[in-house]
Design an enzyme around this catalytic site. Structure first.
Site, PDB file in Angstrom:
ATOM      1  N   GLY A  17       0.683 -14.275   1.687  1.00  0.00           N
ATOM      2  CA  GLY A  17      -0.744 -14.281   1.968  1.00  0.00           C
ATOM      3  C   GLY A  17      -1.127 -14.309   3.434  1.00  0.00           C
ATOM      4  O   GLY A  17      -2.225 -14.763   3.775  1.00  0.00           O
ATOM      5  N   SER A  18      -0.264 -13.765   4.310  1.00  0.00           N
ATOM      6  CA  SER A  18      -0.652 -13.781   5.727  1.00  0.00           C
ATOM      7  C   SER A  18      -1.827 -12.836   5.995  1.00  0.00           C
ATOM      8  O   SER A  18      -2.687 -13.133   6.831  1.00  0.00           O
ATOM      9  CB  SER A  18       0.537 -13.452   6.642  1.00  0.00           C
ATOM     10  OG  SER A  18       0.921 -12.108   6.497  1.00  0.00           O
ATOM     11  N   ASN A  19      -1.886 -11.720   5.272  1.00  0.00           N
ATOM     12  CA  ASN A  19      -3.042 -10.826   5.448  1.00  0.00           C
ATOM     13  C   ASN A  19      -4.318 -11.474   4.919  1.00  0.00           C
ATOM     14  O   ASN A  19      -5.377 -11.372   5.543  1.00  0.00           O
ATOM     15  CB  ASN A  19      -2.798  -9.487   4.736  1.00  0.00           C
ATOM     16  CG  ASN A  19      -1.956  -8.542   5.561  1.00  0.00           C
ATOM     17  OD1 ASN A  19      -2.412  -7.998   6.563  1.00  0.00           O
ATOM     18  ND2 ASN A  19      -0.697  -8.366   5.173  1.00  0.00           N
ATOM     19  N   LYS A  96       1.337  -5.674  -8.154  1.00  0.00           N
ATOM     20  CA  LYS A  96       1.128  -5.054  -9.462  1.00  0.00           C
ATOM     21  C   LYS A  96       0.243  -3.822  -9.329  1.00  0.00           C
ATOM     22  O   LYS A  96      -0.601  -3.765  -8.426  1.00  0.00           O
ATOM     23  CB  LYS A  96       0.445  -6.057 -10.413  1.00  0.00           C
ATOM     24  CG  LYS A  96       1.250  -7.309 -10.645  1.00  0.00           C
ATOM     25  CD  LYS A  96       2.432  -7.005 -11.530  1.00  0.00           C
ATOM     26  CE  LYS A  96       3.406  -8.169 -11.562  1.00  0.00           C
ATOM     27  NZ  LYS A  96       4.669  -7.826 -12.200  1.00  0.00           N
ATOM     28  N   LEU A  97       0.420  -2.889 -10.267  1.00  0.00           N
ATOM     29  CA  LEU A  97      -0.423  -1.698 -10.246  1.00  0.00           C
ATOM     30  C   LEU A  97      -1.827  -2.075 -10.733  1.00  0.00           C
ATOM     31  O   LEU A  97      -1.983  -2.716 -11.768  1.00  0.00           O
ATOM     32  CB  LEU A  97       0.163  -0.613 -11.165  1.00  0.00           C
ATOM     33  CG  LEU A  97      -0.561   0.739 -11.146  1.00  0.00           C
ATOM     34  CD1 LEU A  97      -0.503   1.391  -9.766  1.00  0.00           C
ATOM     35  CD2 LEU A  97       0.024   1.681 -12.190  1.00  0.00           C
ATOM     36  N   ASN A 112      -6.132  -1.212   0.078  1.00  0.00           N
ATOM     37  CA  ASN A 112      -4.763  -1.743   0.111  1.00  0.00           C
ATOM     38  C   ASN A 112      -4.174  -1.498   1.486  1.00  0.00           C
ATOM     39  O   ASN A 112      -4.547  -0.548   2.170  1.00  0.00           O
ATOM     40  CB  ASN A 112      -3.895  -1.033  -0.939  1.00  0.00           C
ATOM     41  CG  ASN A 112      -2.479  -1.592  -0.968  1.00  0.00           C
ATOM     42  OD1 ASN A 112      -2.294  -2.814  -0.958  1.00  0.00           O
ATOM     43  ND2 ASN A 112      -1.482  -0.728  -0.991  1.00  0.00           N
ATOM     44  N   HIS A 114      -0.452  -0.839   3.298  1.00  0.00           N
ATOM     45  CA  HIS A 114       0.927  -0.458   2.996  1.00  0.00           C
ATOM     46  C   HIS A 114       1.746  -0.606   4.282  1.00  0.00           C
ATOM     47  O   HIS A 114       1.305  -0.157   5.341  1.00  0.00           O
ATOM     48  CB  HIS A 114       0.936   0.998   2.506  1.00  0.00           C
ATOM     49  CG  HIS A 114       2.293   1.490   2.162  1.00  0.00           C
ATOM     50  ND1 HIS A 114       2.951   1.104   1.009  1.00  0.00           N
ATOM     51  CD2 HIS A 114       3.132   2.318   2.815  1.00  0.00           C
ATOM     52  CE1 HIS A 114       4.135   1.672   0.986  1.00  0.00           C
ATOM     53  NE2 HIS A 114       4.270   2.424   2.065  1.00  0.00           N
ATOM     54  N   GLU A 184      -0.219  -4.971  10.863  1.00  0.00           N
ATOM     55  CA  GLU A 184      -1.136  -5.087   9.714  1.00  0.00           C
ATOM     56  C   GLU A 184      -2.270  -6.055  10.036  1.00  0.00           C
ATOM     57  O   GLU A 184      -3.412  -5.841   9.640  1.00  0.00           O
ATOM     58  CB  GLU A 184      -0.389  -5.583   8.477  1.00  0.00           C
ATOM     59  CG  GLU A 184       0.606  -4.589   7.927  1.00  0.00           C
ATOM     60  CD  GLU A 184       1.333  -5.118   6.701  1.00  0.00           C
ATOM     61  OE1 GLU A 184       0.734  -5.851   5.907  1.00  0.00           O
ATOM     62  OE2 GLU A 184       2.525  -4.798   6.548  1.00  0.00           O
TER      63      GLU A 184
HETATM   64  C1  GRF Z   1       2.546  -6.751   3.635  1.00  0.00           C
HETATM   65  O1  GRF Z   1       3.613  -6.181   4.345  1.00  0.00           O
HETATM   66  C2  GRF Z   1       1.787  -5.665   2.923  1.00  0.00           C
HETATM   67  O2  GRF Z   1       1.764  -4.465   3.607  1.00  0.00           O
HETATM   68  C3  GRF Z   1       2.566  -5.508   1.665  1.00  0.00           C
HETATM   69  O3  GRF Z   1       2.976  -6.800   1.317  1.00  0.00           O
HETATM   70  C4  GRF Z   1       3.045  -7.602   2.491  1.00  0.00           C
HETATM   71  C5  GRF Z   1       2.183  -8.780   2.258  1.00  0.00           C
HETATM   72  O4  GRF Z   1       2.324  -9.764   3.223  1.00  0.00           O
HETATM   73  N1  GRF Z   1       1.804  -4.801   0.677  1.00  0.00           N
HETATM   74  P1  GRF Z   1       1.406 -11.060   3.170  1.00  0.00           P
HETATM   75  O5  GRF Z   1       1.536 -11.645   1.758  1.00  0.00           O
HETATM   76  O6  GRF Z   1      -0.006 -10.645   3.453  1.00  0.00           O
HETATM   77  O7  GRF Z   1       1.986 -11.965   4.190  1.00  0.00           O
END
Ligand code: GRF
Length: 202
Positions: A17-19, A96-97, A112, A114, A184
């Protein structure tokens, strides 16, 4: 000056969950005008729950196991997103899709990120560490991160933004993963901001 759009953000995540944390903090700091509203995670033990608790974002554990099937999980997630008034869904490491009814009711309203450049390094089987291994095995000169709209096909929707970095000689997939994750954290909030201010139209 045009009015900024303000969205109610709903997050889907599966892991660290860093994003998620980064985007919530960008909302709290005022860089983003949108409001983080709810987190849904399919993995009960995911670290992202600690982050949502700390940040005060309501969270739900919903999976095929808790609901009986992936389809039922999608129905429940759709219901929660509607109940919370979510109008933009942010996939942040969701493994998950995303399918019906969520993808239909939130058509062009699901983003999303990637951890690679699309379309070359995306599609079925290209996730997490595997993307970085492919980049290294293919001796690609550069990699990056891509934000795109989500449709029924993995990594297929319209590309909204990307950032690139050069692959260093001898770099491992772990090192590359770390540098791409940092990218990201720059890219995802900036794409959401460009949607808010109308530079990107969805
Ligand atoms: C990220 O690299 C994202 O691109 C991918 O999964 C990872 C998630 O990282 N889909 P986080 O859970 O947000 O740290």
């Amino acid at each position: 000056m045009k009015d900024l759009k303000k969205f109610r953000l709903g997050f889907l995540a599966s892991g660290g969950g860093s994003n998620f944390e980064n985007i919530v903090n960008k909302c709290k700091s005022g860089y983003l005008k949108s409001e983080p509203t709810v987190l849904v995670c399919n993995n009960r033990d995911a670290k992202v729950f600690e982050k949502s608790d700390r940040l005060g974002i309501p969270s739900f554990h919903i999976s095929a196991k808790t609901e009986g099937s992936h389809e039922k999980a999608m129905e429940k997630i759709t219901k929660i997103m509607h109940e919370k008034g979510v109008d933009l869904i942010i996939l942040a490491g969701y493994m998950k899709l995303v399918c019906k009814p969520l993808v239909e009711e939130y058509r062009d309203k699901i983003l999303n990120i990637h951890p690679g450049l699309l379309p070359q390094f995306g599609g079925v089987g290209y996730y997490g560490e595997k993307v970085h291994k492919q980049v290294i095995d293919n001796k690609a000169a550069e990699t990056g991160a891509t934000v795109h709209l989500v449709d029924e096909i993995y990594d297929h929707g319209r590309i909204l933004g990307y950032l690139k970095l050069p692959v260093r000689s001898g770099e491992t997939s772990e090192e590359l993963a770390q540098r791409v994750l940092e990218l990201e954290h720059l890219l995802y909030p900036s794409v959401i901001r460009d949607i808010e201010n109308g530079k990107i139209i969805i």
